[in-house]
Design an enzyme around this catalytic site. Structure first.
Site, PDB file in Angstrom:
ATOM      1  N   LEU A  11       0.824  -1.208   0.000  1.00 31.20           N
ATOM      2  CA  LEU A  11       0.000   0.000   0.000  1.00 31.20           C
ATOM      3  C   LEU A  11       0.860   1.260   0.000  1.00 31.20           C
ATOM      4  O   LEU A  11       0.672   2.168   0.812  1.00 31.20           O
ATOM      5  CB  LEU A  11      -0.966  -0.024   1.193  1.00 31.20           C
ATOM      6  CG  LEU A  11      -2.044  -1.107   1.105  1.00 31.20           C
ATOM      7  CD1 LEU A  11      -2.885  -1.151   2.374  1.00 31.20           C
ATOM      8  CD2 LEU A  11      -2.943  -0.891  -0.116  1.00 31.20           C
ATOM      9  N   ASN A  33      -0.579  -4.908   3.714  1.00 34.62           N
ATOM     10  CA  ASN A  33       0.738  -4.263   3.616  1.00 34.62           C
ATOM     11  C   ASN A  33       1.611  -4.770   4.754  1.00 34.62           C
ATOM     12  O   ASN A  33       1.121  -4.994   5.865  1.00 34.62           O
ATOM     13  CB  ASN A  33       0.596  -2.738   3.704  1.00 34.62           C
ATOM     14  CG  ASN A  33       1.891  -2.038   3.348  1.00 34.62           C
ATOM     15  OD1 ASN A  33       2.286  -1.997   2.186  1.00 34.62           O
ATOM     16  ND2 ASN A  33       2.579  -1.502   4.357  1.00 34.62           N
ATOM     17  N   ALA A  77      10.511  -3.123  -6.540  1.00 32.80           N
ATOM     18  CA  ALA A  77      11.030  -4.169  -7.438  1.00 32.80           C
ATOM     19  C   ALA A  77      12.290  -4.803  -6.833  1.00 32.80           C
ATOM     20  O   ALA A  77      12.989  -4.177  -6.041  1.00 32.80           O
ATOM     21  CB  ALA A  77      11.350  -3.557  -8.796  1.00 32.80           C
ATOM     22  N   SER A 129       1.926   1.868 -16.491  1.00 31.84           N
ATOM     23  CA  SER A 129       2.446   3.215 -16.738  1.00 31.84           C
ATOM     24  C   SER A 129       1.361   4.254 -16.510  1.00 31.84           C
ATOM     25  O   SER A 129       0.189   4.009 -16.774  1.00 31.84           O
ATOM     26  CB  SER A 129       2.979   3.345 -18.164  1.00 31.84           C
ATOM     27  OG  SER A 129       3.405   4.677 -18.367  1.00 31.84           O
ATOM     28  N   GLU A 193      10.499   6.803 -23.126  1.00 24.73           N
ATOM     29  CA  GLU A 193      10.153   7.967 -22.281  1.00 24.73           C
ATOM     30  C   GLU A 193      11.417   8.803 -21.989  1.00 24.73           C
ATOM     31  O   GLU A 193      11.390  10.031 -22.089  1.00 24.73           O
ATOM     32  CB  GLU A 193       9.524   7.430 -20.997  1.00 24.73           C
ATOM     33  CG  GLU A 193       9.071   8.455 -19.997  1.00 24.73           C
ATOM     34  CD  GLU A 193       8.516   7.756 -18.739  1.00 24.73           C
ATOM     35  OE1 GLU A 193       7.677   6.848 -18.865  1.00 24.73           O
ATOM     36  OE2 GLU A 193       8.962   8.117 -17.631  1.00 24.73           O
ATOM     37  N   LYS A 265      15.951   5.721 -12.234  1.00 20.83           N
ATOM     38  CA  LYS A 265      15.758   4.539 -11.387  1.00 20.83           C
ATOM     39  C   LYS A 265      16.257   3.260 -12.025  1.00 20.83           C
ATOM     40  O   LYS A 265      16.267   2.222 -11.393  1.00 20.83           O
ATOM     41  CB  LYS A 265      14.285   4.404 -11.020  1.00 20.83           C
ATOM     42  CG  LYS A 265      13.856   5.385  -9.941  1.00 20.83           C
ATOM     43  CD  LYS A 265      12.503   5.007  -9.392  1.00 20.83           C
ATOM     44  CE  LYS A 265      12.150   5.819  -8.167  1.00 20.83           C
ATOM     45  NZ  LYS A 265      10.726   5.691  -7.862  1.00 20.83           N
TER      46      LYS A 265
HETATM   47  P1  NBP Z   1       7.679   1.491  -3.555  1.00 21.99           P
HETATM   48  O1  NBP Z   1       8.462   1.042  -4.713  1.00 21.99           O
HETATM   49  O2  NBP Z   1       8.118   2.690  -2.811  1.00 21.99           O
HETATM   50  O3  NBP Z   1       7.576   0.251  -2.513  1.00 21.99           O
HETATM   51  C1  NBP Z   1       6.987   0.408  -1.252  1.00 21.99           C
HETATM   52  C2  NBP Z   1       6.142  -0.805  -0.923  1.00 21.99           C
HETATM   53  O4  NBP Z   1       6.947  -2.003  -0.930  1.00 21.99           O
HETATM   54  C3  NBP Z   1       5.567  -0.699   0.488  1.00 21.99           C
HETATM   55  O5  NBP Z   1       4.258  -1.219   0.472  1.00 21.99           O
HETATM   56  C4  NBP Z   1       6.513  -1.574   1.302  1.00 21.99           C
HETATM   57  O6  NBP Z   1       5.960  -2.087   2.472  1.00 21.99           O
HETATM   58  C5  NBP Z   1       6.738  -2.686   0.304  1.00 21.99           C
HETATM   59  N1  NBP Z   1       7.856  -3.562   0.665  1.00 21.99           N
HETATM   60  C6  NBP Z   1       9.186  -3.332   0.669  1.00 21.99           C
HETATM   61 BR1  NBP Z   1       9.972  -1.730   0.293  1.00 21.99          BR
HETATM   62  N2  NBP Z   1       9.918  -4.390   1.020  1.00 21.99           N
HETATM   63  C7  NBP Z   1       9.016  -5.358   1.264  1.00 21.99           C
HETATM   64  C8  NBP Z   1       9.137  -6.696   1.670  1.00 21.99           C
HETATM   65  N3  NBP Z   1      10.342  -7.255   1.853  1.00 21.99           N
HETATM   66  N4  NBP Z   1       8.011  -7.410   1.863  1.00 21.99           N
HETATM   67  C9  NBP Z   1       6.803  -6.853   1.662  1.00 21.99           C
HETATM   68  N5  NBP Z   1       6.619  -5.578   1.248  1.00 21.99           N
HETATM   69  C10 NBP Z   1       7.715  -4.839   1.067  1.00 21.99           C
HETATM   70  O7  NBP Z   1       6.137   1.680  -3.967  1.00 21.99           O
HETATM   71  P2  NBP Z   1       5.493   2.436  -5.244  1.00 21.99           P
HETATM   72  O8  NBP Z   1       6.149   3.739  -5.534  1.00 21.99           O
HETATM   73  O9  NBP Z   1       4.021   2.372  -5.010  1.00 21.99           O
HETATM   74  O10 NBP Z   1       5.863   1.458  -6.455  1.00 21.99           O
HETATM   75  C11 NBP Z   1       5.509   0.096  -6.492  1.00 21.99           C
HETATM   76  C12 NBP Z   1       6.083  -0.510  -7.749  1.00 21.99           C
HETATM   77  O11 NBP Z   1       5.468   0.127  -8.872  1.00 21.99           O
HETATM   78  C13 NBP Z   1       7.588  -0.325  -7.917  1.00 21.99           C
HETATM   79  O12 NBP Z   1       8.137  -1.423  -8.566  1.00 21.99           O
HETATM   80  C14 NBP Z   1       7.676   0.880  -8.832  1.00 21.99           C
HETATM   81  O13 NBP Z   1       8.889   0.915  -9.554  1.00 21.99           O
HETATM   82  C15 NBP Z   1       6.482   0.657  -9.727  1.00 21.99           C
HETATM   83  N6  NBP Z   1       5.944   1.847 -10.389  1.00 21.99           N
HETATM   84  C16 NBP Z   1       5.915   3.026  -9.746  1.00 21.99           C
HETATM   85  C17 NBP Z   1       5.393   4.150 -10.387  1.00 21.99           C
HETATM   86  C18 NBP Z   1       5.321   5.464  -9.667  1.00 21.99           C
HETATM   87  O14 NBP Z   1       4.945   6.447 -10.323  1.00 21.99           O
HETATM   88  N7  NBP Z   1       5.625   5.518  -8.383  1.00 21.99           N
HETATM   89  C19 NBP Z   1       4.878   4.031 -11.680  1.00 21.99           C
HETATM   90  C20 NBP Z   1       4.889   2.795 -12.296  1.00 21.99           C
HETATM   91  C21 NBP Z   1       5.436   1.707 -11.644  1.00 21.99           C
HETATM   92  P3  NBP Z   1       6.185  -1.306   3.889  1.00 21.99           P
HETATM   93  O15 NBP Z   1       5.117  -0.273   3.932  1.00 21.99           O
HETATM   94  O16 NBP Z   1       5.985  -2.350   4.900  1.00 21.99           O
HETATM   95  O17 NBP Z   1       7.563  -0.728   3.866  1.00 21.99           O
END
Ligand code: NBP
Length: 475
Positions: A11, A33, A77, A129, A193, A265
């Site tokens: 989340l 989460n 990731a 995306s 991009e 990234k």
């Molecule tokens: P983040 O990439 O910042 O990841 C945070 C989430 O990962 C939190 O829910 C965190 O849980 C969880 N997490 C981690 Br860190 N380690 C974990 C583990 N060992 N076990 C379980 N959960 C774990 O989140 P985001 O920015 O929402 O992006 C999610 C994915 O989507 C990424 O791969 C990102 O590259 C991709 N993405 C992002 C965007 C964008 O615009 N941000 C766009 C497209 C794709 P916690 O709360 O317990 O720490």
């Protein structure tokens, strides 16, 4: 309580917004989460009166879901994705499916798909995306992996994806292919991009530091460009807005206070590495990644600027006459950049057995995603008219567009050179065009040198391909 149709793990910003998006289309949701405080916050602030049920253990989460279970993992990731899969695996049953919606490396997705398919589970590596807003209101989705899992998910994904006007299919989602196909295409999407953003930055540099345009004029010019068939796109639209934005602290234009050191990234770098591995030239995308690296050396550049001077020329021509030339140079470079990205996807598709449908890729990029643009309709048509098209630049419409504009494109590069303005992506694009269109390149000399110092052999122009010759050069 009725079982939940869809589950989301993770989340952070993307997971929250995708969960809300799926719920808004009428599907009951379960969320989980790792850190419970985030779940509590989400439930209290964003999930009130929504058909969303929170779980505080993975076991409880899995029990909430109807079968076959559909679980979207939106965590960081890399290792975190494997950690979540390892927790889920013993709790799931044959036919259940995990979707990884993060920016995972396609090779990791290949491995995870194989592992999970071997246990009777489905795995879908899905590129998403559109950033935060896209996730909430309608992203472009690039799912690949287990085909039967995709079939189960299709009704949901079709509803949550961005919707565009398209006679074939309005939903910006399609099954990309098996294994890591979805994440591969998302990776190249991000590479394109990077290319688009760098090309726009170079046009801005020439207009601002070459022709001397003010932010007000840049806002006007970009606004006009966004009305054209060639350049109408999300990135030109947001650039138009950016030039108008005022800084509340100083009252000046915010753009002038933003430090010129770009972050990244990794997906751009992965795209370049894949291009090198597969032997597909993608110089514009490489130049864009490199330009971000160069920009990040801020302190070193500031020190160098005191020692290394440029030509010191100022522009003295007709500004209004040059603006359309810069637009043409941007469009020509953009065509080259997309030609490179599509060629890379085509080669990967062949090499990895993805069987990617290129017109479908152009279609699903038309809405929701960062590179959405009017001219994707033309790309879709080009590959639909000729599925064997070796390069986008050879499609009749693109060929004519680039031939008509190459004069101003070259003039703009000469101007930038004369004024000492770096235009790495514009130049790489023109080099790509000039190399691709020439039947003879100077690598006959390269081959002679390789044979001279290393006996690497060479082919001859007057003999069939595949016959190799060696010369004792010192005799
Ligand atoms: P983040 O990439 O910042 O990841 C945070 C989430 O990962 C939190 O829910 C965190 O849980 C969880 N997490 C981690 Br860190 N380690 C974990 C583990 N060992 N076990 C379980 N959960 C774990 O989140 P985001 O920015 O929402 O992006 C999610 C994915 O989507 C990424 O791969 C990102 O590259 C991709 N993405 C992002 C965007 C964008 O615009 N941000 C766009 C497209 C794709 P916690 O709360 O317990 O720490």
């Amino acid at each position: 309580m009725t079982k939940r149709t869809f589950g989301v793990i993770g989340l952070a910003v993307m997971g929250e917004n995708l969960a809300l998006n799926v719920e808004s289309r009428g599907f009951p949701i379960a969320v989980y989460n790792r850190s419970p405080n985030k779940t509590e916050k989400f439930m209290a602030e964003r999930a009130v009166d929504k058909d969303i049920k929170a779980a505080y253990t993975v076991e409880e989460f899995v029990q909430l879901l109807e079968r076959p279970r559909k679980i979207l993992v939106m965590v960081k990731a890399g290792g975190p994705v494997d950690a979540v899969i390892d927790e889920l695996k013993p709790l799931l049953e044959a036919g259940d499916m995990i979707i990884d919606g993060g920016n995972s490396l396609y090779e990791d997705t290949e491995r995870r798909t194989k592992d999970l398919e071997a246990t009777g589970l489905g795995f879908v590596g899905m590129g998403v995306s559109g950033g935060e807003e896209g996730a909430l209101l309608g992203p472009s989705l690039m799912p690949g992996g287990t085909p039967t899992a995709y079939k189960e998910l299709e009704p949901i994904l079709t509803k949550i994806a961005a919707q565009v006007e398209d006679p074939d299919n309005p939903a910006c989602v399609t099954f990309i292919g098996p294994g890591g196909a979805g994440h591969y295409v998302k990776m190249v999407h991000n590479g394109i991009e990077y290319g688009d953003m760098q090309l726009i930055a170079e046009a801005y540099d020439i207009l601002k530091n070459g022709l001397g345009l003010s932010n007000e004029k840049l806002h006007e010019v970009f606004g006009q460009w966004n009305q054209t068939d060639e350049l109408n796109s999300f990135l030109i639209e947001i650039s138009t807005d950016i030039f108008a934005k005022k800084d509340p602290e100083t009252g000046g234009h915010l753009i002038d206070y933003i430090l010129d050191a770009a972050g990244q990234k990794g997906t751009g770098r992965w795209t370049v590495m894949s291009g090198l591995e597969l032997g597909v030239p993608i110089p514009t995308i490489y130049a864009a990644v490199n330009a971000r690296v160069m920009s990040s050396l801020k302190e070193e550049r500031v020190a160098a600027s005191g020692q290394l001077s440029g030509p010191g020329k100022t522009f003295s021509g007709d500004v209004e006459a040059w603006i359309p030339k810069v637009r043409d140079a941007l469009y020509c470079s953009k065509m080259c950049s997309y030609a490179q990205g599509m060629a890379l996807i085509a080669k990967a598709s062949q090499e990895f057995g993805y069987d990617v449908n290129l017109p479908e890729i152009a279609r699903i990029w038309k809405g929701g995603c960062i590179i959405r643009a009017g001219f994707l309709d033309k790309i879709k048509k080009a590959f639909k008219d000729n599925p064997q098209l070796p390069n986008l630049l050879l499609a009749p419409e693109f060929k004519q567009s680039i031939l008509d504009r190459q004069g101003p494109w070259r003039e703009v590069l000469m101007l930038a050179n004369e004024m000492g303005i770096a235009v790495p992506a514009f130049s790489s694009s023109l080099d790509y065009f000039d190399s691709y269109r020439r039947a003879v390149l100077p690598q006959n000399l390269t081959q002679a040198q390789r044979d001279y110092f290393g006996a690497h052999t060479y082919e001859r122009t007057d003999k069939p391909r595949g016959e190799f010759f060696h010369t004792e050069w010192l005799d």
